[in-house]
Design a protein around this motif. Structure first.
Motif, PDB file in Angstrom:
ATOM      1  N   SER A 174      -3.227  -2.983  -2.475  1.00 24.18           N
ATOM      2  CA  SER A 174      -3.065  -4.139  -3.364  1.00 24.18           C
ATOM      3  C   SER A 174      -2.428  -3.740  -4.685  1.00 24.18           C
ATOM      4  O   SER A 174      -2.897  -4.105  -5.763  1.00 24.18           O
ATOM      5  N   SER A 225       0.823  -1.204   0.000  1.00 29.16           N
ATOM      6  CA  SER A 225       0.000   0.000   0.000  1.00 29.16           C
ATOM      7  C   SER A 225       0.856   1.251   0.000  1.00 29.16           C
ATOM      8  O   SER A 225       1.999   1.250   0.474  1.00 29.16           O
ATOM      9  N   ARG A 254      -9.377  -1.074  -5.419  1.00 29.32           N
ATOM     10  CA  ARG A 254      -8.031  -1.048  -4.861  1.00 29.32           C
ATOM     11  C   ARG A 254      -7.602   0.349  -4.422  1.00 29.32           C
ATOM     12  O   ARG A 254      -6.912   0.493  -3.415  1.00 29.32           O
TER      13      ARG A 254
END
Length: 115
Positions: free
Chosen positions: A84, A17, A66
């Motif tokens: 992700s 992340s 995401r």
């Protein structure tokens, strides 16, 4: 004297992340739509996410689920939360205020997704 300054880019592993920030100065931030664009070498610039002055969001299909765009009008800042991440997310990410044709751009921040 409108200025947009991106920060938060860097190297991250696939699946990790990253949170990008864009701080605006010299404008009435709350009245503008904001967006994040990205461009990889040899590829066209593409819209990643946008958010209106009222908070309505839009995402590219490739990042839906995401990435999350948000804004804090009190701090004149827009964020891009990237979860992700994938190698194909590697690009220079640019902050935009007011649209891609007539708006303002930041200098960009590099995001590299690699193991």
């Amino acid at each position: 004297q409108v200025q947009l300054v991106e920060s938060g880019g860097g190297l991250v592993q696939p699946g990790g992340s990253l949170r990008l920030s864009c701080a605006a100065s010299g404008s009435i931030f709350r009245v503008y739509a904001m967006g994040w664009y990205r461009q990889a070498p040899g590829k066209q610039r593409e819209l990643v996410a946008s958010i209106t002055n009222g908070g309505t969001t839009n995402y590219a299909d490739s990042v839906k689920g995401r990435f999350t765009i948000s804004r804090d009008n009190a701090k004149n800042t827009v964020f891009l939360q990237m979860n992700s991440v994938k190698p194909e997310d590697t690009a220079v990410y640019y902050c935009n205020m007011g649209g891609d044709q007539m708006g303002y751009w930041g200098q960009g921040t590099q995001v590299t997704v690699s193991s």
